[in-house]
Design an enzyme around this catalytic site. Structure first.
Site, PDB file in Angstrom:
ATOM      1  N   GLN A 122      -3.852 -14.713   1.560  1.00 61.92           N
ATOM      2  CA  GLN A 122      -3.345 -13.499   0.920  1.00 61.92           C
ATOM      3  C   GLN A 122      -3.234 -12.402   1.985  1.00 61.92           C
ATOM      4  O   GLN A 122      -4.231 -11.871   2.456  1.00 61.92           O
ATOM      5  CB  GLN A 122      -4.277 -13.042  -0.205  1.00 61.92           C
ATOM      6  CG  GLN A 122      -3.737 -11.845  -0.977  1.00 61.92           C
ATOM      7  CD  GLN A 122      -4.765 -11.302  -1.950  1.00 61.92           C
ATOM      8  OE1 GLN A 122      -5.836 -10.850  -1.534  1.00 61.92           O
ATOM      9  NE2 GLN A 122      -4.455 -11.336  -3.227  1.00 61.92           N
ATOM     10  N   TYR A 149      -3.052  -1.401  -2.901  1.00 57.41           N
ATOM     11  CA  TYR A 149      -2.983  -1.576  -1.448  1.00 57.41           C
ATOM     12  C   TYR A 149      -1.619  -1.096  -0.939  1.00 57.41           C
ATOM     13  O   TYR A 149      -0.785  -0.635  -1.715  1.00 57.41           O
ATOM     14  CB  TYR A 149      -3.270  -3.032  -1.079  1.00 57.41           C
ATOM     15  CG  TYR A 149      -4.630  -3.490  -1.546  1.00 57.41           C
ATOM     16  CD1 TYR A 149      -5.795  -2.943  -1.006  1.00 57.41           C
ATOM     17  CD2 TYR A 149      -4.760  -4.453  -2.538  1.00 57.41           C
ATOM     18  CE1 TYR A 149      -7.046  -3.349  -1.445  1.00 57.41           C
ATOM     19  CE2 TYR A 149      -6.008  -4.868  -2.985  1.00 57.41           C
ATOM     20  CZ  TYR A 149      -7.146  -4.308  -2.439  1.00 57.41           C
ATOM     21  OH  TYR A 149      -8.389  -4.699  -2.877  1.00 57.41           O
ATOM     22  N   ARG A 159     -12.372 -15.833 -12.258  1.00 55.77           N
ATOM     23  CA  ARG A 159     -13.771 -15.843 -12.682  1.00 55.77           C
ATOM     24  C   ARG A 159     -14.219 -17.186 -13.239  1.00 55.77           C
ATOM     25  O   ARG A 159     -15.353 -17.617 -12.991  1.00 55.77           O
ATOM     26  CB  ARG A 159     -13.988 -14.726 -13.717  1.00 55.77           C
ATOM     27  CG  ARG A 159     -13.939 -13.328 -13.134  1.00 55.77           C
ATOM     28  CD  ARG A 159     -13.821 -12.249 -14.193  1.00 55.77           C
ATOM     29  NE  ARG A 159     -12.502 -12.261 -14.824  1.00 55.77           N
ATOM     30  CZ  ARG A 159     -12.101 -11.358 -15.717  1.00 55.77           C
ATOM     31  NH1 ARG A 159     -12.933 -10.390 -16.100  1.00 55.77           N
ATOM     32  NH2 ARG A 159     -10.891 -11.413 -16.230  1.00 55.77           N
TER      33      ARG A 159
END
Length: 411
Positions: free
Chosen positions: A102, A179, A353
């Site tokens: 990423q 970001y 998760r």
């Protein structure tokens, strides 16, 4: 098998990459690259995802440069890390999985000490007061000029080429969560009056240039994915209408797949996770978590509760607007939930998760088990990334913290 009844265990081709099934381990900051070292802990984390059945495991936050980090404990795409990254990609490949880097630049969303950055003001779409910088005494940010924009495009290209050299099968450009690329895309951060600001089309000019150049550089050899926020999840930010336009723009530029996330770090973190960060009577050790929890207490609806596939409604609007491959992310935790998403026309399912809780979940589903993940969406794994052990589920335990001190390629 018809398009409406595709199986999550069917293979899928994303750009030049063929994946063995449609499960992607989404990027979740691991906190296992202490002082920027690609460690045995980080390698084992992703190896376990491949061993457990995930087709593609995404290494979170691989900074395009040292100044692009949010914290010091993050991977930087540079030649010094190449051998250790190659050891990690080899480990994933041994289990028949693929691995993605990423690629991210923090822009103004950085908490690096001043001694760790070459510039006094972090770069962003626009200058002025930097609310996130209050935590690191960086009260102001700098609007990138044309030379800096051109240089940043090249920085992403170099990072993608290094990912290819390190043995990664894919790169994921991070265009969400606040970001740098999303700072250009979002009206919350982009107040420019030139060709890179104003309309959503102009706000996407720089992110699309990054995507186009990365595709030119590695797109014949690596899958090029883009993760973006369908909405900013806060007043004054992008709505789902802008999210649809972002998806159309990515499709036109040629992204091999879009990963549909939501929300912004700090501004609307509950929109990202579908549930609040854990409440505690003690002050969090990490200031960023503390800031997120404080802002969340001011803006989040008090009765917002996690439910499976909580981003499905907005994702369906994106699905209806584009033909490009889409990966859904957002709370899938049962085989039925996964089947429902794929029946809705999505091409892959990205999970975070639930796989942190149990990396073997996909293998069990494939063997015929019909169980729901034991993940409770408590989000305590989010706060674990800052501990020596790195990200882990508090219910199932952590890896050995000592592994986060050893280079991945060490004997």
């Amino acid at each position: 098998m018809s398009e409406g009844r595709r199986s999550p265990f069917d293979p899928i081709t994303v750009g030049p990459l063929k994946l063995r099934n449609r499960f992607i381990k989404s990027a979740t900051n691991e906190g296992m690259a202490k002082d920027g070292l690609v460690t045995k802990g980080l390698s084992l984390f992703h190896e376990r995802m491949a061993e457990g059945g995930a087709a593609l495991s995404t290494v979170a936050y691989c900074a395009t440069s040292l100044d692009g980090r949010t914290f010091v404990d993050q991977v930087t795409m540079n030649r010094d890390s190449l051998a250790d990254m190659k050891s990690m990609t080899d480990a994933v490949h041994r289990h028949g999985g693929a691995i993605s880097a990423q690629l991210t630049h923090a822009g103004s969303f950085t908490f690096l000490p001043k001694t760790e950055m070459a510039t006094s003001k972090p770069l962003s779409a626009s200058g002025g007061f930097n609310k996130v910088g209050v935590l690191s005494n960086r009260f102001f940010k700098k609007a990138m000029n044309l030379a800096e924009i051109d240089s940043m495009v090249e920085e992403f290209v170099v990072a993608a080429l290094l990912a290819k050299e390190a043995g990664f099968d894919a790169v994921e450009l991070h265009m969400g969560h606040g970001y740098l690329l999303s700072q250009f895309a979002s009206p919350l951060y982009n107040k420019r009056k030139d060709e890179f600001g104003g309309t959503i089309e102009r706000r996407l000019k720089f992110p699309n240039e990054v995507l186009s150049r990365v595709l030119d550089a590695v797109g014949k050899d690596l899958a090029v994915l883009v993760k973006f926020s369908m909405t900013d999840g806060v007043k004054g930010g992008n709505s789902i209408e802008e999210g649809i336009e972002i998806a159309k723009s990515l499709e036109k530029t040629g992204a091999h797949m879009a990963v549909l996330s939501n929300g912004m770090n700090v501004d609307s973190i509950q929109e990202m996770f579908g549930s609040p960060l854990p409440k505690t009577s003690t002050k969090p050790a990490n200031a960023v978590i503390g800031l997120g929890m404080w802002l969340q207490s001011l803006t989040a609806p008090p009765d917002k509760q996690f439910h499976e596939n909580y981003l499905q409604d907005n994702a369906q609007k994106i699905r209806a607007a584009v033909n490009m491959p889409l990966a859904y992310i957002g709370g899938a935790k049962s085989k039925q939930g996964v089947d429902d998403i794929l029946a809705g026309g999505f091409d892959a399912i990205a999970m975070g998760r639930a796989l942190i809780h149990d990396p073997q979940l996909i293998n069990r589903w494939k063997s015929g088990a019909d169980e729901t993940s034991g993940c409770t969406a408590c989000n305590r794994c989010v706060t674990m990334m800052y501990l020596p052990t790195g990200t882990h589920c508090v219910l199932t335990g952590a890896q050995d913290a000592e592994l986060n001190k050893i280079p991945a390629g060490a004997a």
